[in-house]
Scaffold this motif. Sequence first.
Motif, short mmCIF file in Angstrom:
data_model
loop_
_atom_site.label_atom_id
_atom_site.label_comp_id
_atom_site.label_asym_id
_atom_site.label_seq_id
_atom_site.Cartn_x
_atom_site.Cartn_y
_atom_site.Cartn_z
N VAL A 296 76.83 -5.56 0.22
CA VAL A 296 77.00 -5.00 1.22
C VAL A 296 75.82 -3.53 1.60
CG1 VAL A 296 78.00 -4.22 3.06
CG2 VAL A 296 79.05 -5.38 1.54
N ARG A 297 74.53 -4.27 2.56
CA ARG A 297 73.63 -2.88 2.84
C ARG A 297 74.30 -1.76 3.37
NH1 ARG A 297 69.77 -4.01 -1.53
NH2 ARG A 297 69.22 -5.83 -1.66
N PRO A 298 73.70 -0.69 3.33
CA PRO A 298 74.21 0.43 3.96
C PRO A 298 74.35 0.20 5.18
CG PRO A 298 72.90 1.10 1.92
CD PRO A 298 72.53 -0.18 2.08
N GLU A 299 73.05 -0.34 5.83
CA GLU A 299 72.70 -0.67 7.32
C GLU A 299 74.25 -1.31 8.13
OE1 GLU A 299 70.22 -3.28 5.73
OE2 GLU A 299 70.69 -1.50 5.07
N LYS A 300 74.02 -2.18 7.26
CA LYS A 300 75.30 -2.88 7.01
C LYS A 300 77.02 -2.34 8.09
CE LYS A 300 72.76 -6.32 6.56
NZ LYS A 300 71.49 -6.55 7.42
N LEU A 301 77.23 -0.49 6.94
CA LEU A 301 78.86 -0.44 6.91
C LEU A 301 78.15 0.67 8.49
CD1 LEU A 301 78.65 -1.05 4.62
CD2 LEU A 301 79.96 0.63 3.99
N LYS A 302 79.82 0.15 9.23
CA LYS A 302 80.03 1.40 10.71
C LYS A 302 80.96 2.79 9.99
CE LYS A 302 81.48 1.33 15.08
NZ LYS A 302 81.66 1.21 16.36
N VAL A 303 80.03 3.80 9.97
CA VAL A 303 81.03 4.80 9.85
C VAL A 303 81.99 5.61 11.80
CG1 VAL A 303 81.12 7.14 9.73
CG2 VAL A 303 79.82 5.23 7.62
N SER A 304 82.97 5.83 11.66
CA SER A 304 83.84 6.13 12.84
C SER A 304 84.63 7.16 12.74
CB SER A 304 84.04 4.97 13.69
OG SER A 304 85.25 4.08 12.39
N ARG A 305 85.06 7.79 13.52
CA ARG A 305 86.27 8.95 13.29
C ARG A 305 88.01 8.01 13.96
NH1 ARG A 305 82.62 12.40 15.46
NH2 ARG A 305 82.35 14.63 14.39
N ALA A 306 87.96 6.94 14.34
CA ALA A 306 88.62 5.83 15.18
C ALA A 306 88.59 4.88 14.71
CB ALA A 306 87.75 5.44 16.00
N ALA A 307 90.11 4.51 13.76
CA ALA A 307 90.13 3.22 13.02
C ALA A 307 89.99 1.76 13.88
CB ALA A 307 91.52 3.19 12.90
N PRO A 308 89.87 0.93 13.55
CA PRO A 308 88.76 -0.31 14.50
C PRO A 308 90.03 -0.64 15.03
CG PRO A 308 88.07 -0.37 11.88
CD PRO A 308 88.70 1.06 11.92
N PRO A 309 90.01 -1.80 15.57
CA PRO A 309 90.71 -2.32 16.56
C PRO A 309 91.69 -2.84 15.78
CG PRO A 309 88.41 -2.52 17.28
CD PRO A 309 88.72 -2.05 16.90
N GLU A 310 93.09 -3.29 16.33
CA GLU A 310 93.85 -4.23 15.71
C GLU A 310 93.45 -5.70 15.78
OE1 GLU A 310 96.73 -3.45 13.53
OE2 GLU A 310 96.93 -1.89 13.46
N GLY A 311 93.43 -6.46 14.85
CA GLY A 311 92.77 -8.30 14.94
C GLY A 311 91.61 -8.06 14.29
N ALA A 312 90.77 -7.01 14.96
CA ALA A 312 89.42 -6.75 14.34
C ALA A 312 89.14 -7.85 12.98
CB ALA A 312 88.60 -6.14 14.85
N ASN A 313 88.21 -8.14 13.01
CA ASN A 313 87.67 -9.39 11.66
C ASN A 313 86.96 -8.32 10.58
OD1 ASN A 313 87.99 -11.11 9.36
ND2 ASN A 313 85.54 -12.25 10.54
N PHE A 368 82.95 -2.84 8.12
CA PHE A 368 81.58 -4.11 8.33
C PHE A 368 82.46 -5.35 8.67
CE2 PHE A 368 82.13 -4.02 3.64
CZ PHE A 368 82.83 -5.33 3.43
N GLU A 369 81.31 -5.98 9.22
CA GLU A 369 81.88 -7.62 9.01
C GLU A 369 81.49 -7.89 8.05
OE1 GLU A 369 79.64 -8.68 12.76
OE2 GLU A 369 80.74 -7.60 14.17
N PRO A 370 82.66 -9.37 7.81
CA PRO A 370 82.42 -10.05 6.17
C PRO A 370 81.49 -10.39 6.79
CG PRO A 370 84.66 -10.16 7.15
CD PRO A 370 84.05 -9.66 8.78
N GLN A 371 80.66 -11.27 7.28
CA GLN A 371 79.53 -11.93 7.27
C GLN A 371 78.43 -10.65 6.61
OE1 GLN A 371 81.43 -11.63 9.30
NE2 GLN A 371 80.20 -11.51 11.81
#
Length: 378
Positions: A296-313, A368-371
Motif C-alpha cells: 500500500v502506497r503512503p498516499e493511499k493511507l488516511k490518518v484521522s482522529r475519529a475512528a472510521p464509521p462502523e461497517g465501512a469496508n 485505507f480501502e482494500p482495493q
Amino acid sequence: MKSLGIFRRSFAPWADPNAKPFISFRNVTKRFGDFTAVDNLSLDIFTREFFALLGGSGCGKSTLLRMLAGFEQPTSGEITLDGQSLAGIPPYRRPVNMMFQSYALFPHMTVEKNIAFGLKQDGMPKTEIAERVAQMLKLVKLESFAGRKPHQLSGGQRQRVALARSLAKRPKVLLLDEPLGALDKKLREETQFELMDLQYELGLTFVVVTHDQEEAMTMSDRIAVMSQGRVIQVATPAEIYEAPNSRFVAEFIGDVNMMEGRVALENGHSVLKTEDGVSVPLPEPLAEGREVALAVRPEKLKVSRAAPPEGANLYAVRGEIWDIAYFGDMTVFHVKLPSGKIVKASSLNATRGVEDPFGYDEQIWVSFEPQAGVVLKG
C-alpha cells in the motif's frame, strides 16, 4: 510544438500483436570472468519509444546499453536493430549514438566544433556540416553560445551540447547513460521535459539508463526494472507504480507499506490477517494459511482522529504518530501500530494553513480501502 498528451495517450505499440520490435535482446548473457553482468535477458523496444532501464548499481543496465552501442559484445544471445543482427558490427557503423554521463566534450573546442566533430570524421562536406550544426544549435537553443568553450558553459548548457553532438549524425537510436546525473534538482526536472519534447519532435527512439526512479517515471513510455542482470518487470510508469509484480519492484519504486500476514476465510471470502489482528479483504481468493503481503502506497493511507464509521469496508487500526516530515506540498507521518510496525502515510497540503495539525505521540487512526493495496505473493 504540439502537446505530447494525445501522442503519449495513444502510443502503445507493445500492446499491438502485429507491431514489430525495433530493438530486440534475445537470451543475451554477458560475463566478465566469473561475474555475470547480464543473465539470459530478453527484451523488446519499439520505434519512437522513450525506454528506461532502471535499477541500482551493478544491476546490468549500463552493460546492456554498452552492448547495444557496440562497446561490449554479448557472451551469448543476439541483439537486433531494425531486423538486423548487430553481431560483428563495430560501434561506428551502428545507427546509434551514445551520450555519456560525463558528456565527454573536447575542452579545447568550441561548442560549434564539438557538435561538428563526428560529422567531419564521417567526411561530410563543409557546407552540409555548417547547416547541420546550425540546426542542432537551434534545436537545443544554444545559437548564441556557438563560439564558447565547455568551461564557459553551465552544467545544463554542456549537457545540451553533448545532446546536440549525439543527435547531429541523425542516429536511429539515441542511448543516454545517466544523462542528467550532473545537474542540480531544479535543472534536472526542467531538462526531463525538454528531452521528452525533443524526442517527440525528432521521432527517434531513446533508451536511457538511470538509477533515478523519478527521472524514469517522468520521461519514459515504459520502464524495465532490473536486478542482478535480469529484467524483473517491464511496464508503463503507472503500471510499475500501481501494479508491481513483485516485492522487489514495489519496494524499489517509491515508498510502500507492506501489510503482512496470512490468508484466512471470513464469510466465504479471503482476508489478510495482519500482524495487528486486523482483517483486510483481499481482491482475489487465495489459499487459506498462505503468507502474503499487501503493498500500500503512503498516499493511499488516511490518518484521522475519529475512528472510521462502523461497517465501512476499510482496513483501520489505531496507531501513534511517531515522526512527522513536512515537505511543503505534503506531510508524511510515520505511524507506529500496536505490533510495533511503522507505516508511512502522506497527506497533501492542499490549503495554505492547517488548523489543529497532528502532533507527535498523538493517538490516531490509519485506514485505507482494500482495493488500494496490491497483493504480492512473492
